[in-house]
Design an enzyme around this catalytic site. Structure first.
Site, PDB file in Angstrom:
ATOM      1  N   GLU A  90       0.829  -1.207   0.000  1.00  0.00           N
ATOM      2  CA  GLU A  90       0.000   0.000   0.000  1.00  0.00           C
ATOM      3  C   GLU A  90       0.858   1.250   0.000  1.00  0.00           C
ATOM      4  O   GLU A  90       1.918   1.286   0.621  1.00  0.00           O
ATOM      5  CB  GLU A  90      -0.824   0.043   1.296  1.00  0.00           C
ATOM      6  CG  GLU A  90      -2.137  -0.681   1.224  1.00  0.00           C
ATOM      7  CD  GLU A  90      -2.912  -0.517   2.519  1.00  0.00           C
ATOM      8  OE1 GLU A  90      -3.000   0.599   3.055  1.00  0.00           O
ATOM      9  OE2 GLU A  90      -3.441  -1.537   2.998  1.00  0.00           O
ATOM     10  N   CYS A 103       3.223   8.519   1.079  1.00  0.00           N
ATOM     11  CA  CYS A 103       3.660   7.626   2.156  1.00  0.00           C
ATOM     12  C   CYS A 103       3.888   6.250   1.523  1.00  0.00           C
ATOM     13  O   CYS A 103       2.961   5.673   0.959  1.00  0.00           O
ATOM     14  CB  CYS A 103       2.565   7.563   3.222  1.00  0.00           C
ATOM     15  SG  CYS A 103       2.869   6.309   4.472  1.00  0.00           S
ATOM     16  N   CYS A 110       5.589  -7.062   7.841  1.00  0.00           N
ATOM     17  CA  CYS A 110       6.502  -6.514   8.848  1.00  0.00           C
ATOM     18  C   CYS A 110       6.682  -7.545   9.945  1.00  0.00           C
ATOM     19  O   CYS A 110       5.769  -8.317  10.235  1.00  0.00           O
ATOM     20  CB  CYS A 110       5.906  -5.234   9.434  1.00  0.00           C
ATOM     21  SG  CYS A 110       6.967  -4.405  10.649  1.00  0.00           S
ATOM     22  N   CYS A 114       4.187  -4.870  16.479  1.00  0.00           N
ATOM     23  CA  CYS A 114       3.508  -3.880  17.331  1.00  0.00           C
ATOM     24  C   CYS A 114       2.034  -4.275  17.492  1.00  0.00           C
ATOM     25  O   CYS A 114       1.361  -4.639  16.519  1.00  0.00           O
ATOM     26  CB  CYS A 114       3.627  -2.482  16.733  1.00  0.00           C
ATOM     27  SG  CYS A 114       5.338  -1.913  16.640  1.00  0.00           S
ATOM     28  N   CYS A 117      -0.951  -2.628  15.311  1.00  0.00           N
ATOM     29  CA  CYS A 117      -0.691  -2.368  13.886  1.00  0.00           C
ATOM     30  C   CYS A 117      -1.173  -3.515  12.998  1.00  0.00           C
ATOM     31  O   CYS A 117      -0.877  -4.685  13.248  1.00  0.00           O
ATOM     32  CB  CYS A 117       0.796  -2.137  13.679  1.00  0.00           C
ATOM     33  SG  CYS A 117       1.234  -1.796  11.964  1.00  0.00           S
ATOM     34  N   CYS A 331      -3.781   1.787   8.405  1.00  0.00           N
ATOM     35  CA  CYS A 331      -2.709   1.384   7.497  1.00  0.00           C
ATOM     36  C   CYS A 331      -2.677  -0.128   7.386  1.00  0.00           C
ATOM     37  O   CYS A 331      -2.832  -0.844   8.357  1.00  0.00           O
ATOM     38  CB  CYS A 331      -1.363   1.843   8.039  1.00  0.00           C
ATOM     39  SG  CYS A 331      -1.457   3.257   9.124  1.00  0.00           S
TER      40      CYS A 331
END
Ligand code: SAH
Length: 344
Positions: A90, A103, A110, A114, A117, A331
Protein backbone atom coordinates in the site's frame (compact mmCIF):
# COMPACT_ATOMS: atom_id res chain seq x y z
CA UNK A 1 20.10 -6.42 -10.21
CA UNK A 2 16.95 -5.12 -11.88
CA UNK A 3 17.22 -1.89 -13.88
CA UNK A 4 14.77 -0.13 -11.53
CA UNK A 5 17.27 -0.58 -8.68
CA UNK A 6 20.36 0.73 -10.47
CA UNK A 7 22.15 4.00 -9.89
CA UNK A 8 23.37 5.80 -13.01
CA UNK A 9 26.97 4.47 -12.67
CA UNK A 10 25.63 0.92 -12.22
CA UNK A 11 23.40 1.32 -15.24
CA UNK A 12 26.30 2.62 -17.28
CA UNK A 13 28.20 -0.59 -16.52
CA UNK A 14 25.19 -2.79 -17.25
CA UNK A 15 24.61 -1.10 -20.59
CA UNK A 16 28.31 -1.47 -21.48
CA UNK A 17 28.09 -5.21 -20.71
CA UNK A 18 25.35 -5.42 -23.32
CA UNK A 19 27.66 -3.78 -25.83
CA UNK A 20 25.65 -0.57 -25.93
CA UNK A 21 26.97 3.01 -25.85
CA UNK A 22 27.23 4.77 -22.47
CA UNK A 23 24.70 7.52 -23.30
CA UNK A 24 22.00 4.84 -23.46
CA UNK A 25 22.34 4.45 -19.69
CA UNK A 26 21.51 8.12 -19.12
CA UNK A 27 18.49 7.79 -21.39
CA UNK A 28 17.19 4.72 -19.60
CA UNK A 29 17.92 6.18 -16.16
CA UNK A 30 15.89 9.26 -17.04
CA UNK A 31 13.01 7.26 -18.45
CA UNK A 32 12.73 5.29 -15.22
CA UNK A 33 13.66 7.90 -12.65
CA UNK A 34 12.48 11.16 -14.19
CA UNK A 35 9.75 10.33 -16.68
CA UNK A 36 8.15 7.54 -14.62
CA UNK A 37 8.34 4.93 -17.39
CA UNK A 38 7.36 1.40 -16.30
CA UNK A 39 7.98 -0.46 -19.55
CA UNK A 40 10.79 -0.64 -22.13
CA UNK A 41 8.25 0.02 -24.82
CA UNK A 42 7.73 3.62 -23.65
CA UNK A 43 11.41 4.48 -24.14
CA UNK A 44 10.99 5.79 -27.65
CA UNK A 45 14.50 7.18 -28.07
CA UNK A 46 15.90 3.61 -27.88
CA UNK A 47 15.84 1.53 -31.04
CA UNK A 48 13.01 -0.97 -31.38
CA UNK A 49 15.57 -3.79 -31.48
CA UNK A 50 17.17 -2.69 -28.21
CA UNK A 51 13.79 -2.28 -26.52
CA UNK A 52 12.81 -5.80 -27.57
CA UNK A 53 16.10 -7.23 -26.35
CA UNK A 54 15.76 -5.49 -22.97
CA UNK A 55 12.17 -6.66 -22.66
CA UNK A 56 13.37 -10.23 -23.22
CA UNK A 57 16.50 -10.18 -21.08
CA UNK A 58 15.76 -7.54 -18.42
CA UNK A 59 12.04 -7.30 -17.62
CA UNK A 60 11.35 -4.26 -15.44
CA UNK A 61 10.11 -4.91 -11.91
CA UNK A 62 8.13 -1.66 -11.59
CA UNK A 63 5.11 -1.77 -9.25
CA UNK A 64 1.76 -1.89 -11.07
CA UNK A 65 -1.37 -0.14 -9.83
CA UNK A 66 -3.93 -2.69 -8.72
CA UNK A 67 -6.44 -0.39 -7.05
CA UNK A 68 -6.87 3.24 -6.02
CA UNK A 69 -9.40 4.68 -3.59
CA UNK A 70 -9.92 8.45 -3.68
CA UNK A 71 -11.33 10.32 -0.69
CA UNK A 72 -14.18 12.68 -1.46
CA UNK A 73 -13.41 14.60 1.72
CA UNK A 74 -9.79 15.66 1.22
CA UNK A 75 -8.46 14.07 -1.98
CA UNK A 76 -6.34 11.51 -0.14
CA UNK A 77 -5.62 8.49 -2.34
CA UNK A 78 -4.90 4.98 -1.15
CA UNK A 79 -3.07 2.80 -3.64
CA UNK A 80 -2.60 -0.92 -3.79
CA UNK A 81 0.42 -1.89 -5.89
CA UNK A 82 1.40 -5.28 -7.16
CA UNK A 83 5.08 -6.19 -7.42
CA UNK A 84 6.54 -8.40 -10.17
CA UNK A 85 6.21 -11.49 -7.93
CA UNK A 86 2.59 -10.82 -6.97
CA UNK A 87 3.40 -9.19 -3.60
CA UNK A 88 0.97 -6.43 -2.65
CA UNK A 89 1.88 -3.15 -0.93
CA UNK A 90 0.00 0.00 0.00
CA UNK A 91 0.98 3.61 -0.56
CA UNK A 92 -0.95 6.77 0.31
CA UNK A 93 -1.02 10.18 -1.33
CA UNK A 94 -1.87 13.12 0.92
CA UNK A 95 -2.54 16.58 -0.44
CA UNK A 96 -1.28 19.32 1.84
CA UNK A 97 -1.04 23.05 1.27
CA UNK A 98 2.75 22.73 1.11
CA UNK A 99 2.64 20.03 -1.56
CA UNK A 100 1.91 16.43 -2.38
CA UNK A 101 3.22 13.83 0.04
CA UNK A 102 3.50 10.12 -0.69
CA UNK A 103 3.66 7.63 2.16
CA UNK A 104 5.42 4.48 0.94
CA UNK A 105 5.88 0.94 2.24
CA UNK A 106 9.40 -0.37 2.84
CA UNK A 107 8.64 -4.08 3.23
CA UNK A 108 5.99 -6.62 2.23
CA UNK A 109 4.50 -7.15 5.69
CA UNK A 110 6.50 -6.51 8.85
CA UNK A 111 8.10 -8.58 11.62
CA UNK A 112 8.15 -5.96 14.39
CA UNK A 113 4.89 -7.17 15.94
CA UNK A 114 3.51 -3.88 17.33
CA UNK A 115 0.25 -4.78 19.08
CA UNK A 116 -1.95 -2.08 17.48
CA UNK A 117 -0.69 -2.37 13.89
CA UNK A 118 -2.44 -4.18 11.02
CA UNK A 119 0.70 -4.42 8.87
CA UNK A 120 2.44 -6.92 11.10
CA UNK A 121 -0.40 -9.43 11.47
CA UNK A 122 0.80 -11.75 8.67
CA UNK A 123 4.49 -11.26 9.49
CA UNK A 124 7.23 -10.30 7.03
CA UNK A 125 7.12 -11.70 3.49
CA UNK A 126 10.18 -9.91 2.09
CA UNK A 127 12.06 -6.64 1.83
CA UNK A 128 11.23 -4.18 -0.94
CA UNK A 129 14.11 -3.17 -3.17
CA UNK A 130 15.09 0.47 -3.65
CA UNK A 131 13.46 0.45 -7.09
CA UNK A 132 10.22 -0.92 -5.68
CA UNK A 133 10.15 1.93 -3.15
CA UNK A 134 10.96 4.50 -5.85
CA UNK A 135 8.36 2.90 -8.09
CA UNK A 136 5.62 3.64 -5.56
CA UNK A 137 6.49 7.36 -5.67
CA UNK A 138 6.72 7.44 -9.46
CA UNK A 139 3.48 5.50 -9.98
CA UNK A 140 1.55 7.81 -7.65
CA UNK A 141 2.98 10.83 -9.44
CA UNK A 142 1.97 9.43 -12.84
CA UNK A 143 -1.51 8.60 -11.65
CA UNK A 144 -2.01 11.99 -10.00
CA UNK A 145 -0.45 13.99 -12.83
CA UNK A 146 1.15 16.38 -10.33
CA UNK A 147 4.64 16.57 -8.90
CA UNK A 148 5.39 14.84 -5.60
CA UNK A 149 7.38 17.09 -3.27
CA UNK A 150 7.56 15.05 -0.06
CA UNK A 151 8.08 11.41 0.74
CA UNK A 152 7.49 9.72 4.10
CA UNK A 153 8.55 6.13 4.77
CA UNK A 154 5.66 5.38 7.12
CA UNK A 155 3.76 2.68 5.28
CA UNK A 156 3.99 -1.05 5.91
CA UNK A 157 7.35 -2.29 7.13
CA UNK A 158 10.20 -1.18 9.34
CA UNK A 159 12.59 0.83 7.16
CA UNK A 160 15.62 0.23 9.39
CA UNK A 161 14.98 -3.52 9.13
CA UNK A 162 15.65 -3.06 5.39
CA UNK A 163 18.58 -0.72 5.85
CA UNK A 164 20.68 -1.03 2.68
CA UNK A 165 17.69 -0.80 0.34
CA UNK A 166 16.36 2.18 2.32
CA UNK A 167 19.58 4.16 2.00
CA UNK A 168 19.90 3.30 -1.70
CA UNK A 169 16.29 4.44 -2.15
CA UNK A 170 16.95 7.79 -0.44
CA UNK A 171 20.13 8.42 -2.42
CA UNK A 172 18.36 7.68 -5.71
CA UNK A 173 15.23 9.68 -4.82
CA UNK A 174 17.37 12.73 -4.05
CA UNK A 175 19.79 12.20 -6.98
CA UNK A 176 20.06 15.30 -9.15
CA UNK A 177 19.92 13.13 -12.29
CA UNK A 178 16.68 11.56 -11.04
CA UNK A 179 13.67 12.99 -9.22
CA UNK A 180 15.94 15.23 -7.14
CA UNK A 181 13.61 15.47 -4.15
CA UNK A 182 15.27 17.44 -1.36
CA UNK A 183 16.63 15.36 1.53
CA UNK A 184 14.81 17.78 3.84
CA UNK A 185 11.52 16.64 2.30
CA UNK A 186 12.10 12.97 3.15
CA UNK A 187 11.04 11.47 6.50
CA UNK A 188 11.83 8.00 7.79
CA UNK A 189 9.82 6.58 10.69
CA UNK A 190 11.26 3.82 12.86
CA UNK A 191 10.04 1.77 15.79
CA UNK A 192 13.46 2.39 17.34
CA UNK A 193 16.19 0.02 16.11
CA UNK A 194 19.16 1.64 17.82
CA UNK A 195 22.03 0.33 15.63
CA UNK A 196 20.05 1.42 12.54
CA UNK A 197 19.56 4.95 13.89
CA UNK A 198 23.29 5.21 14.66
CA UNK A 199 24.25 3.96 11.23
CA UNK A 200 21.81 6.32 9.53
CA UNK A 201 23.46 9.23 11.33
CA UNK A 202 26.76 8.29 9.68
CA UNK A 203 25.23 8.53 6.20
CA UNK A 204 25.14 12.32 6.63
CA UNK A 205 21.75 12.57 4.99
CA UNK A 206 19.68 15.63 5.95
CA UNK A 207 16.49 13.59 6.19
CA UNK A 208 13.93 13.82 9.00
CA UNK A 209 13.74 11.02 11.51
CA UNK A 210 10.54 10.08 13.33
CA UNK A 211 10.46 7.68 16.26
CA UNK A 212 7.40 5.65 17.12
CA UNK A 213 7.40 6.16 20.86
CA UNK A 214 3.85 5.29 21.93
CA UNK A 215 4.72 4.95 25.63
CA UNK A 216 6.63 7.09 28.14
CA UNK A 217 8.35 4.20 29.96
CA UNK A 218 9.93 0.85 29.08
CA UNK A 219 7.49 -1.24 31.06
CA UNK A 220 4.45 0.01 29.15
CA UNK A 221 6.30 0.22 25.85
CA UNK A 222 7.30 -3.44 26.07
CA UNK A 223 3.64 -4.46 26.33
CA UNK A 224 2.73 -2.89 22.96
CA UNK A 225 6.05 -2.86 21.05
CA UNK A 226 8.22 -6.03 21.16
CA UNK A 227 11.24 -4.03 19.88
CA UNK A 228 11.30 -2.28 23.30
CA UNK A 229 12.56 -5.55 24.78
CA UNK A 230 15.75 -5.17 22.74
CA UNK A 231 16.34 -1.44 23.13
CA UNK A 232 15.38 0.48 26.27
CA UNK A 233 14.12 4.06 25.89
CA UNK A 234 17.32 5.48 27.38
CA UNK A 235 19.27 4.02 24.43
CA UNK A 236 16.66 4.87 21.80
CA UNK A 237 16.33 8.49 22.94
CA UNK A 238 20.13 8.69 23.22
CA UNK A 239 20.47 7.59 19.58
CA UNK A 240 17.79 10.09 18.52
CA UNK A 241 19.68 12.85 20.34
CA UNK A 242 22.88 11.87 18.50
CA UNK A 243 20.96 12.01 15.24
CA UNK A 244 19.77 15.51 16.08
CA UNK A 245 23.23 16.68 17.12
CA UNK A 246 24.68 15.44 13.85
CA UNK A 247 22.00 16.63 11.41
CA UNK A 248 20.28 19.52 13.17
CA UNK A 249 16.97 18.17 11.89
CA UNK A 250 14.09 18.56 14.34
CA UNK A 251 12.99 15.18 15.66
CA UNK A 252 9.46 13.81 15.47
CA UNK A 253 8.01 11.53 18.13
CA UNK A 254 4.90 9.63 17.12
CA UNK A 255 2.53 8.69 19.90
CA UNK A 256 -0.56 6.65 19.06
CA UNK A 257 -3.14 7.40 21.73
CA UNK A 258 -4.85 4.23 22.93
CA UNK A 259 -7.71 4.58 25.36
CA UNK A 260 -6.92 3.20 28.80
CA UNK A 261 -3.42 2.13 27.76
CA UNK A 262 -1.19 5.19 27.25
CA UNK A 263 -3.51 8.20 27.38
CA UNK A 264 -3.55 8.99 31.10
CA UNK A 265 -2.47 12.26 32.69
CA UNK A 266 0.37 10.37 34.29
CA UNK A 267 1.58 9.15 30.90
CA UNK A 268 1.49 12.70 29.54
CA UNK A 269 3.49 13.99 32.50
CA UNK A 270 6.05 11.20 32.19
CA UNK A 271 6.34 11.73 28.46
CA UNK A 272 6.87 15.47 28.90
CA UNK A 273 9.60 14.79 31.42
CA UNK A 274 11.40 12.39 29.04
CA UNK A 275 11.39 14.54 25.93
CA UNK A 276 11.21 18.18 26.96
CA UNK A 277 14.95 18.65 26.44
CA UNK A 278 14.64 17.74 22.72
CA UNK A 279 13.99 20.01 19.77
CA UNK A 280 11.03 17.94 18.72
CA UNK A 281 7.48 17.70 17.49
CA UNK A 282 5.11 15.21 19.05
CA UNK A 283 2.61 13.78 16.62
CA UNK A 284 -0.38 12.37 18.50
CA UNK A 285 -2.25 9.76 16.46
CA UNK A 286 -5.60 8.63 17.90
CA UNK A 287 -5.18 4.89 17.34
CA UNK A 288 -6.86 3.59 14.24
CA UNK A 289 -8.99 0.63 15.31
CA UNK A 290 -7.85 -2.59 13.61
CA UNK A 291 -10.45 -5.34 13.37
CA UNK A 292 -8.18 -8.01 14.87
CA UNK A 293 -7.11 -5.75 17.75
CA UNK A 294 -8.95 -4.55 20.79
CA UNK A 295 -7.59 -1.01 20.92
CA UNK A 296 -9.77 2.07 20.65
CA UNK A 297 -8.89 5.77 20.45
CA UNK A 298 -9.69 8.16 23.30
CA UNK A 299 -12.40 10.73 22.63
CA UNK A 300 -11.46 14.14 21.27
CA UNK A 301 -11.51 15.85 24.64
CA UNK A 302 -9.11 13.33 26.16
CA UNK A 303 -6.73 13.67 23.20
CA UNK A 304 -6.93 17.42 23.53
CA UNK A 305 -6.16 17.25 27.26
CA UNK A 306 -3.11 15.07 26.53
CA UNK A 307 -1.91 17.64 24.02
CA UNK A 308 -2.39 20.52 26.49
CA UNK A 309 -0.41 18.72 29.15
CA UNK A 310 2.58 18.38 26.81
CA UNK A 311 2.26 21.95 25.58
CA UNK A 312 2.38 23.25 29.14
CA UNK A 313 5.89 21.83 29.22
CA UNK A 314 6.87 23.79 26.12
CA UNK A 315 6.59 20.85 23.73
CA UNK A 316 5.31 21.27 20.15
CA UNK A 317 2.37 18.96 19.58
CA UNK A 318 0.04 18.21 16.70
CA UNK A 319 -2.87 15.82 16.69
CA UNK A 320 -2.72 14.06 13.37
CA UNK A 321 -5.54 15.11 11.13
CA UNK A 322 -7.44 12.10 9.96
CA UNK A 323 -6.91 11.86 6.21
CA UNK A 324 -9.18 9.96 3.89
CA UNK A 325 -11.57 8.86 6.62
CA UNK A 326 -14.03 7.63 4.00
CA UNK A 327 -11.60 5.29 2.21
CA UNK A 328 -10.83 2.39 4.50
CA UNK A 329 -9.41 2.60 8.00
CA UNK A 330 -5.96 1.85 9.34
CA UNK A 331 -2.71 1.38 7.50
CA UNK A 332 -2.35 -2.08 6.01
CA UNK A 333 -6.09 -2.71 5.93
CA UNK A 334 -6.51 -2.40 2.16
CA UNK A 335 -3.76 -4.94 1.53
CA UNK A 336 -5.11 -7.25 4.22
CA UNK A 337 -8.59 -7.16 2.74
CA UNK A 338 -7.08 -8.30 -0.56
CA UNK A 339 -5.07 -11.07 1.01
CA UNK A 340 -8.11 -12.42 2.86
CA UNK A 341 -10.40 -12.60 -0.13
CA UNK A 342 -9.63 -14.76 -3.14
CA UNK A 343 -8.69 -11.71 -5.13
CA UNK A 344 -5.19 -13.02 -5.83
N1 SAH B 1 7.79 0.72 11.17
C1 SAH B 1 7.84 2.15 11.21
C2 SAH B 1 6.96 2.84 10.20
C3 SAH B 1 5.61 2.32 9.90
S1 SAH B 1 4.17 2.75 10.77
C4 SAH B 1 7.53 2.65 12.59
O1 SAH B 1 7.25 1.86 13.46
O2 SAH B 1 7.63 3.85 12.81
C5 SAH B 1 3.93 4.48 10.84
C6 SAH B 1 3.34 4.91 12.17
O3 SAH B 1 1.97 4.49 12.33
C7 SAH B 1 4.09 4.35 13.36
O4 SAH B 1 4.24 5.34 14.33
C8 SAH B 1 3.16 3.25 13.82
O5 SAH B 1 3.42 2.90 15.14
C9 SAH B 1 1.81 3.89 13.60
N2 SAH B 1 0.67 2.97 13.58
C10 SAH B 1 0.61 1.71 13.13
N3 SAH B 1 -0.62 1.19 13.28
C11 SAH B 1 -1.37 2.16 13.81
C12 SAH B 1 -2.75 2.25 14.20
N4 SAH B 1 -3.58 1.23 14.06
N5 SAH B 1 -3.17 3.42 14.72
C13 SAH B 1 -2.34 4.47 14.85
N6 SAH B 1 -1.06 4.44 14.52
C14 SAH B 1 -0.56 3.31 14.00
Amino acid sequence: MNYIDMTLPEMTEAVARMGEKAFRAKQIYEWINLKNAVSWDEMTNLSKALRQRLEREEPLHSPRKREVLISKIDGTRKYLFEMYDGSLVESVLMKYRHGNTVCISSQVGCRMGCAFCASTIGGLTRNLTAGEMLGQVYAVESDLGERISNVVVMGTGEPLDNYDNLVRFIRMLTDEDGHHISERNVTVSTCGIVPGIKKLKEEKLMINLALSLHAPNDELRRTIMPIAKSYPLREVLGAMDEYYQSTGRRLTFEYSLIEGVNDSDKCAAQLAEKIKKFNCLVNLIPVNPVRERKFTPPDRLAAFAFQKKLEKNGINVTIRREMGRDIDGACGQLRKRYLETDNL
